[in-house]
Design an enzyme around this catalytic site. Structure first.
Site, PDB file in Angstrom:
ATOM      1  CE  LYS A 152       8.145   8.806   9.464  1.00 11.92           C
ATOM      2  NZ  LYS A 152       8.395   7.610  10.594  1.00 11.92           N
TER       3      LYS A 152
ATOM      4  CE  LYS B  61       2.588   5.744   5.777  1.00  7.88           C
ATOM      5  NZ  LYS B  61       3.122   4.679   6.745  1.00  7.88           N
TER       6      LYS B  61
ATOM      7  CE  LYS C  51      -0.366   5.310  14.798  1.00  7.27           C
ATOM      8  NZ  LYS C  51       0.951   4.480  14.478  1.00  7.27           N
TER       9      LYS C  51
HETATM   10  P1  ADP Z   1       1.906   5.440  10.905  1.00 11.59           P
HETATM   11  O1  ADP Z   1       2.718   5.554   9.695  1.00 11.59           O
HETATM   12  O2  ADP Z   1       0.453   5.872  11.007  1.00 11.59           O
HETATM   13  O3  ADP Z   1       2.629   6.103  12.202  1.00 11.59           O
HETATM   14  P2  ADP Z   1       3.034   3.078  11.940  1.00 11.59           P
HETATM   15  O4  ADP Z   1       4.348   3.465  11.704  1.00 11.59           O
HETATM   16  O5  ADP Z   1       2.846   2.909  13.422  1.00 11.59           O
HETATM   17  O6  ADP Z   1       1.693   3.990  11.424  1.00 11.59           O
HETATM   18  O7  ADP Z   1       2.706   1.497  11.324  1.00 11.59           O
HETATM   19  C1  ADP Z   1       2.200   0.452  11.872  1.00 11.59           C
HETATM   20  C2  ADP Z   1       1.829  -0.376  10.924  1.00 11.59           C
HETATM   21  O8  ADP Z   1       0.563   0.017  10.059  1.00 11.59           O
HETATM   22  C3  ADP Z   1       2.987  -0.994   9.956  1.00 11.59           C
HETATM   23  O9  ADP Z   1       3.085  -2.092   9.493  1.00 11.59           O
HETATM   24  C4  ADP Z   1       2.814  -0.145   9.054  1.00 11.59           C
HETATM   25  O10 ADP Z   1       3.559  -0.465   7.508  1.00 11.59           O
HETATM   26  C5  ADP Z   1       1.207   0.016   8.648  1.00 11.59           C
HETATM   27  N1  ADP Z   1       0.783   1.061   8.123  1.00 11.59           N
HETATM   28  C6  ADP Z   1       0.620   2.118   8.457  1.00 11.59           C
HETATM   29  N2  ADP Z   1       0.025   3.262   7.677  1.00 11.59           N
HETATM   30  C7  ADP Z   1      -0.255   2.467   6.537  1.00 11.59           C
HETATM   31  C8  ADP Z   1      -1.028   2.667   5.306  1.00 11.59           C
HETATM   32  N3  ADP Z   1      -1.495   3.833   4.902  1.00 11.59           N
HETATM   33  N4  ADP Z   1      -1.332   1.679   4.576  1.00 11.59           N
HETATM   34  C9  ADP Z   1      -0.683   0.522   4.905  1.00 11.59           C
HETATM   35  N5  ADP Z   1       0.022   0.286   5.877  1.00 11.59           N
HETATM   36  C10 ADP Z   1       0.027   1.184   6.713  1.00 11.59           C
END
Ligand code: ADP
Ligand code: TRP
Length: 321
Positions: free
Chosen positions: A110, A189, A192
């Site tokens: 990040k 990846k 959000k």
């Molecule tokens: P983001 O990265 O979009 O903010 P979160 O951190 O809220 O998402 O992640 C919520 C869940 O979704 C976690 O278990 C995270 O590992 C999974 N996750 C988020 N993005 C992906 C992705 N591109 N592929 C697989 N798992 C994901």
């Protein structure tokens, strides 16, 4: 067996969240004691608009309910409604080596992406450890990006147990190889925080537009292509019927796969797949009082489960005198 996972209300939920976390969690409903929560305090590391955070929290909760999470067969709440988690996070912070956090990829990634780091972002894995350990979870289904955070949680639990005596269950992460990392429309990846998501609940026109904008190369239709390195195929394969996935894969390898056709098909499949949940979500958002009451009930149950652990911890660390 206790299965637990959380999701940040920092933006609209997307296909990566759905495949790696929401879908597997919902499938656990009848097989174990299921703990699902909206981690609004984690989202504070990136969201500083209070109104947005509050709205996002209700929206993430409605997404989960709309996708089929049954609050009678799970414990579903908002992280900050059990404030003991913050107390535990501080306690764990005091035994967490700096080096353990300094090594965390998620933090480093990040920062490398230009997000200006606050202390919350650095300490994030300790709050996550508190989330998991407070409820004595056995299994934590997450995407691959969270694997290291689960390892940090395990290290912290082992350290606490060795200093103060057996207290916490050492949890296991559960990461499906199939959906470990779902790519976004730009091939990174899907996240959000990278603005490259395909959201679950888009209107039809926006969904089509988003899917049509998945980045692909310029290899002509009749030429062979590698399905393994193609973003589009890596998303498509999770949603199309199995036989069709095999057929399209063959077209990629032998030549004949048209990105435009695959995109159109994917948009159609996604639109149909989420039709029911989309209607359910509209209904839920029309009754925020109901969502709040579900979350309040969940927080009550979660707090009851957390209480013996936090009391045990308080006694052991010496703040009960
Ligand atoms: P983001 O990265 O979009 O903010 P979160 O951190 O809220 O998402 O992640 C919520 C869940 O979704 C976690 O278990 C995270 O590992 C999974 N996750 C988020 N993005 C992906 C992705 N591109 N592929 C697989 N798992 C994901
Ligand atoms: N850090 C997780 C993510 O960004 C969310 C999270 C917070 C979580 N606390 C948790 C996941 C506890 C599982 C268990 O995806």
């Amino acid at each position: 067996m206790r299965v637990l996972s959380g999701i940040q209300p920092s933006g609209a939920l997307h296909l990566g969240n759905y495949l790696a976390m929401m879908k597997p969690m919902i499938s656990y409903m009848d097989r174990s004691q299921l703990f699902v929560f909206v981690v609004n305090m984690h989202a504070m590391t990136s969201v500083t608009d209070g109104e947005k955070l509050a709205e996002g929290t209700l929206e993430a909760a409605s997404d989960f309910l709309a996708l089929g999470l049954d609050p009678h067969r799970s414990i579903f709440w908002v992280q900050s409604d059990v404030p003991e988690v913050v107390e535990l996070a501080w306690i764990l912070t005091c035994i967490t080596p700096m080096g353990l956090l300094e090594r965390c990829h998620s933090y480093k990634d990040k920062v490398a992406k230009g997000i200006s780091p606050n202390h919350g972002l650095f300490a994030y894995p300790v709050l996550m450890a508190a989330d998991i350990l407070l409820y004595q979870a056995n299994v934590v289904p997450v995407g691959k990006d969270q694997k290291q955070h689960i390892e940090v949680t395990r290290d912290i639990a082992i350290k606490f147990n060795s200093i103060y005596g057996d207290t916490f269950i050492i949890p296991e992460g559960e990461i499906s190889d199939q959906v470990a990392t779902v790519p976004g429309i730009d091939g990174q990846k899907m996240s959000k925080s990278y603005g490259n998501t395909i959201e679950i609940f888009l209107d039809e026109k926006s969904l089509r537009k988003r899917v049509m904008s998945v980045k692909t190369d310029s290899i002509p239709v009749d030429q062979p292509k590698d399905p393994e390195t193609c973003n589009l195929f890596q998303i498509y394969r999770h949603f199309a019927p199995k036989g069709r996935v095999e057929e399209v894969k063959r077209l990629y390898i032998e030549g004949g796969a048209s990105y435009g056709v695959v995109k159109k098909e994917l948009a159609e499949i996604l639109w149909e797949l989420f039709r029911g949940p989309r209607q359910e979500k509209q209904k839920l958002l029309g009754d925020p009082g109901y969502i709040r009451s579900v979350l309040a009930d969940g927080a009550k149950k979660a707090r009851e489960i957390a209480t013996p652990t936090i009391e045990d911890v308080r006694r052991k660390i010496g703040v009960k005198y």
